[in-house]
Design a protein around this motif. Sequence first.
Motif, short mmCIF file in Angstrom:
data_model
loop_
_atom_site.label_atom_id
_atom_site.label_comp_id
_atom_site.label_asym_id
_atom_site.label_seq_id
_atom_site.Cartn_x
_atom_site.Cartn_y
_atom_site.Cartn_z
N ASP A 141 0.83 -1.21 0.00
CA ASP A 141 0.00 0.00 0.00
C ASP A 141 0.86 1.25 0.00
N VAL A 142 1.99 1.17 0.69
CA VAL A 142 2.90 2.32 0.73
C VAL A 142 4.30 1.84 0.35
N ARG A 191 1.60 6.08 -2.26
CA ARG A 191 0.51 5.53 -1.45
C ARG A 191 -0.60 5.10 -2.40
#
Lengths: 344, 365
Positions: free
Chosen positions: A253-254, A340
């Motif tokens: 996700d990041v 992100r």
Amino acid sequence: MQHAKLIIGIVLTVIGVSLVLGFLPGKTKYSQVDQEAASRKARVEYVEKRNYTYFLSQSFLLRNPSNNTVVDLVYMWLPVNSSNQFVRLLETSMEPLYGKSSEDGAAIIVYNVSLRGGETIWLNATLQVTVEKYRLLTENIPWLNYSQVEKNTGGKRYWAVDNQTYVSIAQNIGLDTRDPIEACSSIGKWILARLDYQPTWRRGAEHALISRGGRLIVSGDCEEVADVFVTLARILGIRSRVAHGLYLLEDKDVVTMWIRRTETGYDTSDNWGGHAWPQIYVPQAGWVDVELLEGGTVKIGDFSQYHVKYGFEEKSFLGSTMLYCQAMYLETDFFHFTFRRAES
Amino acid sequence: MRSSRIALSIIVLAASTALLTIPVKPQLNYLVGLNMEVEFMDNGVARVTLKQHPFDASGRSLISNSEVVERVISEQDSTLSLILLFFTTDPSKTLYMVHSQSELDPDEQVFCNTGTPGVMETLNGAVTLTVDIFLNTTSSLIPLGGDVYQVVVTDYFTLTDPRSWIDVMDFRFTGSVKLLNFTVDPTWAKPPIVADTTRLQWLNANEADAPDNYVLTLRIPGVVVSSIPVRLRAEVSEARFSNATSSLQVSVRNTGDDEGVFIVVLIEEGFEQARKISLKPGREASIRFPVHAQDGGELVVKVFGGGEQLDEHRLTITVEKPVSSKPLIISAIGLILMVIGGFIILLYLDEKLKEHPPSEGFNPF
């Protein structure tokens, strides 16, 4: 009874003669037009298309190495709006002076930065980047027309299209291929079969091909792979260029990656993903990405969501400088990127 | 001015997570002040002199640093390429002559910005290189009619690296050459500080002020715009359509005395396709095209070399019906039936003969 034999014999003979005369092969009008029409049609179809959106924060640490106050123009490269990528600048930490684009369409914003001697400053920009993952199905793709071949398949600094070794290789690989996609696939396979992956400074196609043990080797990293591909493709009359950008090595996700200036050079994060890959131009589809270093196979028009494009190299004879963030007098000590992932 | 430091080539590991540390050799870091003088002369020759003066990040001159000066001089070939790129998109096709090699001239001066905003300084001494460029072999010369031409000079430094620019651009028009008009791109670039019929001069204190393109309209008598005579020869030796693969195989033979690159063009309804092929004299090679035209459609194959058409070949797509095994089997069954039928008829005749044998001793003669 005897007459019955005669009748049976005559009947069988007549049927036999009819069958022989009726079905002997011979030249007739061809009547499979419809069936052949379908197989000859040029076809480009997206069999998969899905958008992946990232919020990208790119930050650069600038330093004035001198003892005097310096007022300098600082150039920050942004991911480009292009085929299969959509970019929106959300905010920057300073008001840009103006925006400009390079010869090959890279998007650059220019800041006017004043720093006292030894002073540092972070320059940040936040962007929304949507990458379109796609898979393309192609059939019977025609080669480019005369004008395109003449104008867009010449040599450049890194693409040695006049080098006789490359000419010979390209013709061996690609002359007998039926369409440009098949030719590109053959080129990709040829490169992968000979690739000795070595991170290096960009050397261009001319210096990427080396003879080792009587065998030709493609030595280098993603840029050499792209340069060799573009060179061979252009020799065969295929319009091709190099895309530069970042590759997300982690499916999270990041994702954060960085590169930092040191006394001896540059250090990078383990997942640093500076990348280059070739593209080919297909009039029916636009620029189609080619990836040779993802999964060990030749991917043409099979593009993952992990590529973020920052620029291209096609027209500029000496190649396009893509530095993410640079100034004339100020030093850039740290390049920091955070992706992100948004809900897609 | 430009940075001659090796640019950070941020390349890399696409399929590996190994730590990448790019080693950098110890090297000299310096910037270079750049002044360019271009003299447009009769017959379409542009004499270009590039004056370079190295200095450090603090603006201190490095002209007395022999190591730096030697390096600037040793880069003559790449500097020459850069000069040509101001006038052409392809230096390999440009005719030029080096008028004087790169050398240090202590009496020359370079006017440039060394870091203080808006301030241009005079630096004494310069490494100079002078080259004569024949504009009729460049892409910069656009005929407008008669002896009037548009000449586009592109600041290749700023085109390659947006941080770089030419500090001083000085155009001079000598002999019978006349300046008729000029513009610059982008439009917000600062105007020249000298603008008369014999000279245009720009002082560019920073990249934002410096034009990317200088567009000059000139009257230049005596320019000969000629193309190189075509010596390439080639012919289509065979063109064969394959229905199985819907492709056209074209064989091309180089019938001339020169090696060259040929472009083979296939024209069919809806598509024009072209392929490049390099051939040595006397050599032949085959290429394939996907065919999109329907049966009965006409295909035209043309071969070009040196920009000229060398041969043309026309053919129509004709297809022979493929031999199918099914009719053959049926024909074979027919043959068998014929044999059986014939055999039965023979049996019938044989029995008939046995029932009514010919009379013994009968002899009509």
